[in-house]
Design a protein around this motif. Structure first.
Motif, short mmCIF file in Angstrom:
data_model
loop_
_atom_site.label_atom_id
_atom_site.label_comp_id
_atom_site.label_asym_id
_atom_site.label_seq_id
_atom_site.Cartn_x
_atom_site.Cartn_y
_atom_site.Cartn_z
N LEU A 31 -29.73 40.88 -1.97
CA LEU A 31 -28.88 40.73 -0.77
C LEU A 31 -29.60 40.21 0.42
N VAL A 32 -30.85 41.13 0.83
CA VAL A 32 -31.20 40.59 1.94
C VAL A 32 -31.78 39.12 2.12
N ALA A 33 -32.39 38.48 0.99
CA ALA A 33 -33.01 37.22 1.02
C ALA A 33 -31.54 36.51 1.14
N ASP A 34 -30.52 36.71 0.60
CA ASP A 34 -29.18 35.89 0.82
C ASP A 34 -28.65 36.13 2.07
N MET A 35 -28.89 37.25 2.87
CA MET A 35 -28.34 37.36 4.15
C MET A 35 -29.02 36.62 5.18
N PHE A 36 -30.55 36.51 5.00
CA PHE A 36 -31.34 35.70 5.65
C PHE A 36 -31.04 34.27 5.64
N GLU A 37 -30.73 33.65 4.55
CA GLU A 37 -30.41 32.38 4.16
C GLU A 37 -29.04 32.09 5.01
N THR A 38 -27.99 32.92 4.64
CA THR A 38 -26.75 32.84 5.30
C THR A 38 -26.78 32.89 6.82
N MET A 39 -27.53 33.67 7.47
CA MET A 39 -27.74 33.92 8.93
C MET A 39 -28.46 32.43 9.52
N ASP A 40 -29.48 32.16 8.67
CA ASP A 40 -30.05 30.60 9.29
C ASP A 40 -29.18 29.65 9.13
N ALA A 41 -28.41 29.56 8.07
CA ALA A 41 -27.28 28.45 7.96
C ALA A 41 -26.31 28.42 8.83
#
Length: 188
Positions: A31-41
């Protein structure tokens, strides 16, 4: 890793206090990895789990200051200590913020100038960050999400009336609205 849909104001998970993270599992790490990717996108400087539909007390942040120092991390089960806010009205030029869950809009909001964040990282290690200025604002904004508060819930008139009109006009304020960074054409 995947970019996740970001929930828009009106989704119940955004307006309810989040539950503590009981254990740091592979699911939480994913979830944290996906959240970083989402935040950056998006792009954004912070993203709380409720914003991606998960009612857990964690947020990610990533911001580079004027000295080119990057502040990036995850805060699991955070506590936040904030200096008192000014009684003066917010300055629209220096105190405006936006939110990925109220995309495309910015409103002035007075926040505490300094904050101390205490949280746990992905390795289960406690840490503390003393922040001021914009980083303190990021921490306060994301911490509010964990308590079910959006920044538009805190803004003063006449901005609060403008935000309410925008929410009605765009059909937000009800469950089921989300946007996907990189796919939907929204400015957050």
């Amino acid at each position: 890793m995947a970019v996740l849909p970001i929930r828009i104001s009106g989704e119940p998970v955004l307006h309810s206090p989040a539950a503590p993270v009981a254990e740091i599992t592979d699911e939480v790490r994913s979830l944290v990895a996906d959240m970083f990717e989402t935040m950056d996108a998006a792009p954004g400087v912070g993203l709380a789990a409720p914003q991606v539909g998960v009612g857990l007390r964690l947020f990610v942040f990533g911001w580079t200051d004027d000295d080119e120092v990057t502040h990036r991390g995850v805060a699991i089960n955070p506590t936040l200590f904030i200096t008192p806010t000014s009684i003066d009205p917010a300055d629209p030029d220096t105190e405006s913020e936006g939110c990925l869950s109220f995309p495309g809009e910015r409103f002035p909001l007075v926040r505490g100038e300094s904050a101390i964040l205490r949280a746990t990282d992905l390795d289960g290690q406690p840490y503390e960050i003393e922040a001021s200025g914009w980083l303190a604002r990021i921490f306060q904004h994301e911490f509010d999400h964990l308590d079910g508060v959006l920044y538009v819930d805190r803004i003063d008139r006449p901005y609060s009336r403008t935000a309410a009109k925008i929410e009605r006009k765009k059909g937000w304020g009800v469950p089921g609205n989300a946007w996907l960074p990189g796919v939907d054409d929204l400015d957050a």
